[in-house]
Design a protein around this motif. Structure first.
Motif, PDB file in Angstrom:
ATOM      1  N   PRO A  52     -16.645 -66.256  59.868  1.00  0.00           N
ATOM      2  CA  PRO A  52     -16.683 -64.937  59.232  1.00  0.00           C
ATOM      3  C   PRO A  52     -17.002 -65.010  57.740  1.00  0.00           C
ATOM      4  O   PRO A  52     -16.563 -65.919  57.049  1.00  0.00           O
ATOM      5  N   ASN A  53     -17.815 -64.063  57.287  1.00  0.00           N
ATOM      6  CA  ASN A  53     -18.009 -63.850  55.857  1.00  0.00           C
ATOM      7  C   ASN A  53     -16.717 -63.204  55.368  1.00  0.00           C
ATOM      8  O   ASN A  53     -16.278 -62.209  55.925  1.00  0.00           O
ATOM      9  N   ASN A  54     -16.071 -63.762  54.355  1.00  0.00           N
ATOM     10  CA  ASN A  54     -14.747 -63.293  53.930  1.00  0.00           C
ATOM     11  C   ASN A  54     -14.694 -61.791  53.674  1.00  0.00           C
ATOM     12  O   ASN A  54     -13.772 -61.126  54.103  1.00  0.00           O
ATOM     13  N   LYS A  55     -15.703 -61.243  52.981  1.00  0.00           N
ATOM     14  CA  LYS A  55     -15.703 -59.807  52.687  1.00  0.00           C
ATOM     15  C   LYS A  55     -15.831 -59.005  53.979  1.00  0.00           C
ATOM     16  O   LYS A  55     -15.066 -58.085  54.231  1.00  0.00           O
ATOM     17  N   ASP A  56     -16.809 -59.364  54.810  1.00  0.00           N
ATOM     18  CA  ASP A  56     -17.004 -58.649  56.070  1.00  0.00           C
ATOM     19  C   ASP A  56     -15.806 -58.823  56.989  1.00  0.00           C
ATOM     20  O   ASP A  56     -15.400 -57.896  57.675  1.00  0.00           O
ATOM     21  N   HIS A  57     -15.249 -60.024  57.007  1.00  0.00           N
ATOM     22  CA  HIS A  57     -14.102 -60.298  57.873  1.00  0.00           C
ATOM     23  C   HIS A  57     -12.907 -59.435  57.469  1.00  0.00           C
ATOM     24  O   HIS A  57     -12.266 -58.833  58.318  1.00  0.00           O
ATOM     25  N   GLU A  59     -12.963 -56.580  55.895  1.00  0.00           N
ATOM     26  CA  GLU A  59     -13.270 -55.201  56.265  1.00  0.00           C
ATOM     27  C   GLU A  59     -13.045 -54.972  57.758  1.00  0.00           C
ATOM     28  O   GLU A  59     -12.494 -53.943  58.161  1.00  0.00           O
ATOM     29  N   GLN A  60     -13.457 -55.924  58.585  1.00  0.00           N
ATOM     30  CA  GLN A  60     -13.275 -55.799  60.028  1.00  0.00           C
ATOM     31  C   GLN A  60     -11.805 -55.795  60.405  1.00  0.00           C
ATOM     32  O   GLN A  60     -11.377 -55.028  61.269  1.00  0.00           O
ATOM     33  N   LYS A  63     -10.323 -52.425  59.285  1.00  0.00           N
ATOM     34  CA  LYS A  63     -10.813 -51.375  60.175  1.00  0.00           C
ATOM     35  C   LYS A  63     -10.112 -51.455  61.529  1.00  0.00           C
ATOM     36  O   LYS A  63      -9.699 -50.432  62.081  1.00  0.00           O
TER      37      LYS A  63
END
Length: 75
Positions: A52-57, A59-60, A63
């Motif tokens: 996972p990309n830390n920022k995207d992870h 956010e996921q 969410k």
């Protein structure tokens, strides 16, 4: 979800439901990363193929938590 610990040879194991495996994107003979969080007493299992990309992870994760909360409250 409650699961029983089962004996697998000389070891112990837990059967992971197919729906969880599908969500992780893993199948038979795939490799996963496991991490134990001592503070939360939680076992984390990740698909080794998708780092996972830390920022995207983050956010996921947020969410997912918010969606689950809203669903439990019927919103």
């Amino acid at each position: 979800m409650e699961r029983k610990i089962v004996k697998v040879g000389n070891s112990l194991g837990v059967i992971i439901p197919a729906t969880y495996l599908e969500e992780l994107g893993v199948t038979y003979k795939d490799t996963v990363d496991m991490e134990f969080n001592h503070d939360l007493q939680t076992l984390i299992i990740r698909n080794q193929k998708t780092k996972p990309n830390n920022k995207d992870h983050l956010e996921q994760v947020v969410k997912g938590i918010v969606d689950k909360y809203l669903k439990e409250k019927g919103l």
